[in-house]
Design an enzyme around this catalytic site. Sequence first.
Site, mmCIF file in Angstrom:
data_model
loop_
_atom_site.group_PDB
_atom_site.id
_atom_site.type_symbol
_atom_site.label_atom_id
_atom_site.label_comp_id
_atom_site.label_asym_id
_atom_site.label_seq_id
_atom_site.Cartn_x
_atom_site.Cartn_y
_atom_site.Cartn_z
ATOM 1 N N SER A 112 0.804 -1.224 0.000
ATOM 2 C CA SER A 112 0.000 0.000 0.000
ATOM 3 C C SER A 112 0.836 1.273 0.000
ATOM 4 C CB SER A 112 -0.945 -0.057 1.198
ATOM 5 O OG SER A 112 -1.853 0.990 1.129
ATOM 6 N N HIS A 113 0.691 2.073 1.052
ATOM 7 C CA HIS A 113 1.349 3.378 1.133
ATOM 8 C C HIS A 113 2.753 3.274 1.703
ATOM 9 C CE1 HIS A 113 -0.548 2.286 4.825
ATOM 10 N NE2 HIS A 113 0.286 3.074 5.469
ATOM 11 N N ASP A 276 -2.063 6.639 -3.360
ATOM 12 C CA ASP A 276 -0.949 5.915 -2.724
ATOM 13 C C ASP A 276 -0.412 4.816 -3.640
ATOM 14 O OD1 ASP A 276 -3.032 4.111 -2.569
ATOM 15 O OD2 ASP A 276 -2.385 3.299 -0.646
ATOM 16 N N ASP A 278 -0.871 1.593 -4.138
ATOM 17 C CA ASP A 278 -1.766 0.682 -4.856
ATOM 18 C C ASP A 278 -3.080 1.336 -5.259
ATOM 19 O OD1 ASP A 278 -2.474 0.784 -2.160
ATOM 20 O OD2 ASP A 278 -3.381 -1.196 -2.190
ATOM 21 N N ASP A 280 -5.553 2.943 -3.676
ATOM 22 C CA ASP A 280 -6.829 2.955 -2.963
ATOM 23 C C ASP A 280 -6.988 4.171 -2.051
ATOM 24 O OD1 ASP A 280 -5.001 2.024 -1.141
ATOM 25 O OD2 ASP A 280 -6.065 0.170 -0.651
ATOM 26 N N ARG A 281 -5.895 4.870 -1.755
ATOM 27 C CA ARG A 281 -6.003 6.071 -0.908
ATOM 28 C C ARG A 281 -5.996 7.331 -1.757
ATOM 29 N NH1 ARG A 281 -2.728 5.451 4.653
ATOM 30 N NH2 ARG A 281 -3.337 3.310 5.112
ATOM 31 N N LYS A 375 -11.466 0.626 -1.055
ATOM 32 C CA LYS A 375 -11.484 2.073 -1.228
ATOM 33 C C LYS A 375 -10.847 2.399 -2.576
ATOM 34 C CE LYS A 375 -7.515 2.534 1.919
ATOM 35 N NZ LYS A 375 -7.319 1.195 2.485
HETATM 36 C C1 G16 Z 1 -5.348 -0.191 5.334
HETATM 37 C C2 G16 Z 1 -6.795 -0.544 5.454
HETATM 38 C C3 G16 Z 1 -7.581 0.647 5.913
HETATM 39 C C4 G16 Z 1 -6.998 1.235 7.180
HETATM 40 C C5 G16 Z 1 -5.547 1.552 6.971
HETATM 41 C C6 G16 Z 1 -4.833 2.059 8.220
HETATM 42 O O1 G16 Z 1 -5.187 0.709 4.281
HETATM 43 O O2 G16 Z 1 -7.313 -1.018 4.244
HETATM 44 O O3 G16 Z 1 -8.891 0.258 6.093
HETATM 45 O O4 G16 Z 1 -7.676 2.395 7.559
HETATM 46 O O5 G16 Z 1 -4.880 0.395 6.530
HETATM 47 O O6 G16 Z 1 -4.572 1.047 9.091
HETATM 48 P P1 G16 Z 1 -3.687 1.201 10.380
HETATM 49 O O7 G16 Z 1 -4.192 2.423 11.110
HETATM 50 O O8 G16 Z 1 -3.955 -0.070 11.107
HETATM 51 O O9 G16 Z 1 -2.251 1.392 9.992
HETATM 52 P P2 G16 Z 1 -4.083 0.470 3.149
HETATM 53 O O10 G16 Z 1 -4.275 1.609 2.207
HETATM 54 O O11 G16 Z 1 -2.771 0.549 3.897
HETATM 55 O O12 G16 Z 1 -4.347 -0.847 2.590
#
Ligand code: G16
Length: 539
Positions: A112-113, A276, A278, A280-281, A375
């Site tokens: 992800s990010h 981000d 991938d 989704d953000r 997302k």
């Molecule tokens: C993932 C989840 C999100 C979550 C985020 C933050 O996002 O898909 O639903 O809000 O992590 O998680 P944490 O606060 O536990 O670090 P992504 O974009 O990283 O896949």
Amino acid sequence: MIKTVATVPYSDQKMGTAGLRRKSKVVIQQNYIENFMQSIFNVIGNLQGKTFVVGGDGRYYNDIAIQKIIKMSAANGVSRLIIGQNGFLSTPAGSNIILKNHADGGFILSASHNPGGPEGDFGIKYSNHTGGQIPSSISDDIYQQTLKISEYKICDCPDIDLSQIGHQEIYGMQIDIIDSVKDYVDMMQQIFDFSSIKQLFQKGFTMRFDAMNAVTGPYAVRIFEDILGAPKGSVVNFKPLPDFGGLHPDPNMVYAKELVNFMYSDNAADFGAANDGDGDRNMILGKNFFVTPSDSLAILTDNFNLIPAYQSGIYGVAKSAATSTSVERVAKAHNIGYYEVPTGWKYFVNLMDSNRITFCGEESFGTGSSHIREKDGIWAVLFWLNIIAKTGKSVSQITTEHWQKYGRSYYVRFDFEGIDTELADTLMLDLENKLPSLSGKEFYGYTISEAKPFIYIDPVDGSSTKNGLIIKFNDGSRIVYRLSGTGSSGATIRIYIERYSKTDINQEPLKMLTELFKIAMSISEIPERTGKHQADVVT
Ligand code: G16
């Protein structure tokens, strides 16, 4: 040609908030990916007749991991894989492909990010037939498998060429290499008013979209520049690179600095956005203006009727508990369903599948709708462009008018990173034990009305999840504490602080939250226990 290979378990393959995320150095260890994938296959069971979608954000090790997944899928009897060309698929595009093809699930290779490259992170998000990531009950079963795995199956065959769209077959398994972008673009065209947005650009409207050298570059160039007519160069950092060109592809005020500096300069475009790793953000900016993800969710929800796909109405809306309550007021005003879930997009899936909600969002820069079960960064950007095209108003005008109508939730997240895991766990446990004694207590003029862990009972399957600790105050302010579940080493404590004002809407958020931050620090004993008096990241 199908080999059964003996292996020994790794003890650290437990999935977090969204799949497995580890340092690249950990993932490239011998059989690391193989153990994890075989554990998933073992939990699924009979793979005959099953179809999976595979892709990733192009980060370091994607190419190698995809080949392993292909060869293991064939060896384990999977019937068909649908793979993005050159191994590319954004997380939202992957969810769409799963749903469109009635596939049994999919694997998006992304952390992800989190930064990529040999020194960065790697990850795997595993979705099931819903197009959303698997519930915790299944990831727990997979984790148990990883602890006892002793062998895996793999084909002893050459790598598959992923560069050409088309059909192939290995050992009876069908492989379809598809255009990574096309289906996603088609879907966006069915949701939004592309001709209004096109006219907006024809009138000279400017935007900058920062793809952060990650997967959304090709999607953004095709949609914003090629189809909607934004001037060439509107999409920057559009070439996906294995190490994201050294960028940390987390679209927020800290890591999307290049975009933020531009949007706060004299040359700013009318509209700014970033996605981000991938895709989704999303982050939304106007000229000299930042929209918090919590406000963005509220504003999109309030304007649903400007979007062709939602004109016949929306079911309801949901947010994670840590997200500000802005959208709750909009839900009340529109008389639609409203839900609060634990952090993690997977908790929205049952609500979407049962038609309880259409929109959902999180403070962590995630916004989306039931068009897919993830997302969706570009969806959020197009939604904003569609609102701007229809209203003729700027980002700051739209947001300020929203606050004038509903009041403003001042909201900031404070992250304390790199904390020893045991220390963080103990801190959270001690804090939880302290909560019952806090009710009725006053700090800096704020009186605590309620202090308890957030416990969610899923209205569809009845499953119960505890995630984070919430302190509520008489004036509606809230402090939420959570441990992050997306890091790859150590612990991150997140504090989310919110204060609502009906009329005082033009203040600096940090100033408005000064006392609440002091309260949050003192109740949790973060300074004493971690030595940190300030957060490492403030968003
Ligand atoms: C993932 C989840 C999100 C979550 C985020 C933050 O996002 O898909 O639903 O809000 O992590 O998680 P944490 O606060 O536990 O670090 P992504 O974009 O990283 O896949």
